[in-house]
Design an enzyme around this catalytic site. Sequence first.
Site, PDB file in Angstrom:
ATOM      1  N   HIS A 217     -36.247 -65.511 -20.128  1.00  0.00           N
ATOM      2  CA  HIS A 217     -36.894 -66.122 -21.296  1.00  0.00           C
ATOM      3  C   HIS A 217     -36.334 -67.505 -21.583  1.00  0.00           C
ATOM      4  O   HIS A 217     -36.976 -68.315 -22.238  1.00  0.00           O
ATOM      5  CB  HIS A 217     -36.809 -65.206 -22.524  1.00  0.00           C
ATOM      6  N   ASP A 246     -36.447 -60.148 -16.776  1.00  0.00           N
ATOM      7  CA  ASP A 246     -35.862 -61.223 -17.579  1.00  0.00           C
ATOM      8  C   ASP A 246     -34.756 -61.931 -16.790  1.00  0.00           C
ATOM      9  O   ASP A 246     -33.576 -61.765 -17.055  1.00  0.00           O
ATOM     10  CB  ASP A 246     -35.316 -60.664 -18.888  1.00  0.00           C
ATOM     11  N   GLY A 333     -27.681 -67.020 -28.913  1.00  0.00           N
ATOM     12  CA  GLY A 333     -26.913 -67.935 -28.095  1.00  0.00           C
ATOM     13  C   GLY A 333     -26.279 -67.276 -26.891  1.00  0.00           C
ATOM     14  O   GLY A 333     -25.807 -67.951 -25.987  1.00  0.00           O
ATOM     15  N   SER A 335     -27.859 -65.190 -24.725  1.00  0.00           N
ATOM     16  CA  SER A 335     -28.809 -64.845 -23.668  1.00  0.00           C
ATOM     17  C   SER A 335     -28.443 -65.473 -22.332  1.00  0.00           C
ATOM     18  O   SER A 335     -28.083 -66.642 -22.259  1.00  0.00           O
ATOM     19  CB  SER A 335     -30.220 -65.301 -24.049  1.00  0.00           C
ATOM     20  N   SER A 351     -30.052 -60.082 -22.050  1.00  0.00           N
ATOM     21  CA  SER A 351     -31.474 -60.252 -22.349  1.00  0.00           C
ATOM     22  C   SER A 351     -31.709 -60.309 -23.856  1.00  0.00           C
ATOM     23  O   SER A 351     -32.103 -61.326 -24.394  1.00  0.00           O
ATOM     24  CB  SER A 351     -32.292 -59.113 -21.734  1.00  0.00           C
TER      25      SER A 351
END
Length: 468
Positions: A217, A246, A333, A335, A351
């Site tokens: 993402h 992802d 923050g 991810s 994720s």
Amino acid sequence: MSHKRIPKRKAAIAAGSVAALGAAALLLPHANASQDGAADNATPKTLKATDASDLASQLAGMLGDSFAGSYYDSAKQQLVVNVVGGANNNVVVQAKKAGAAVRQVDNSTAELKSAAQTLKTKATIPGTSWAIDPRTNKVLVTADSTVTGAKWNRLESTVQSLGSGMATLKKSAGTFKTFASGGDAIFSQAQGGTVRCSLGFNVTASDGSPAFLTAGHCGVAAKQWSDSQNGQPIATVDQATFPGNDFALVKYDDPATQAPSEVNAGNGQTVQITQAADATVGEQVFRMGSTTGLHNGTVTGLDATVNFQSETDPNGVDTVNGLIQTDVCAEAGDSGGSLFTQDGSAVGLTSGGSGDCTSGGETFFQPVTAALQATGATLGGGNGAGGQQAGGDQQAGGDQSATAAPGDQSGTGTQAPGDQSGTGTGAPGDQSGTGTGAPGDQSGTGTGAPGDQSGTGAADGSGLTQSH
């Protein structure tokens, strides 16, 4: 920092930074495999989690339809294998001789997967997730705080329709969201402001160029990424997948970039990443993120499905499948950041999830092995050590598992992993030095790029950065 060339000391972005940890904070002593008496008495072997994962894969093939999942009992350092009632006794004996603790259960893997498929068909609702929990031999269904009213009734009735003893339904206090921001912070300019994510692991792309893995993402949200806010881009997205999966493969723009296969653990300490490994329910894992630094926890489920509220369609759902479910905390923050084990195995990419590092919650991770297979990349960057295929042997250059175990500083006090109390150190990635802003504080950004969960995520304190 110059953006013409990545500094060799940390290869632009080592996979995850964290504030000072103190002694013995990161890695625990390696568990020693012991097989004494296993062959003669068919007692369970004492195993490291990675060895337990390998044994589980072997037994799954050997047991066939009788196999109903497995998990790692970290207290006893044993692999527990579920076998459906009525299994051939000879098969059970074989599993025990192989070193596993065997227990009889009611629900087969096929039945549990069928239940998960029913949930997918009838209850794909934003804010829900489900994963098979081998410890309870049920499907664990979770609903976040947004699932109320008719949505809750629909979910509850679907779970009840599965039959008694097939699924467990629980409420989460938080909201499922993606956590774009992670290891060392990476930044990109997007509509309305700056997007912040985290680097997961440095890799070598299939064409031999240096690259890194992060959350899909993040890769969908922006094409070019920098290692400093408002800095010049240093890497460009090559592949990105979200939803469904992802993960993203991002190539360094400078082909001479040295990108070592390691996680930066702060205090000048690094953890060598020597292989990719599949997660095992019950094993201890560590997560590195640019917002919250280092935290540890336990794998609680595999092949999890998470239904995020779509960030482009108010009535849509962004469903991601095949994730690792854990009780490790994370915040906006984080991810894309690294999920790894104490022995240097790359396990996952952050994720999303619910909760934070104050109240806890569930966090989900894209398996690294699947990302490597899909992108054709290998672990390890342009540091002369070569790449490492998922699940394979260690990189050329020998076993580095004993290299400078982070936290080994005799004479100082030991902090629990991620415990930064009393240090006065701001959260890694905090650009303002003021700490984490109030949840949802995105003042002045007007952001609308993917990953913006206004009102739910924690800002990084800069007033400019949209954290994922």
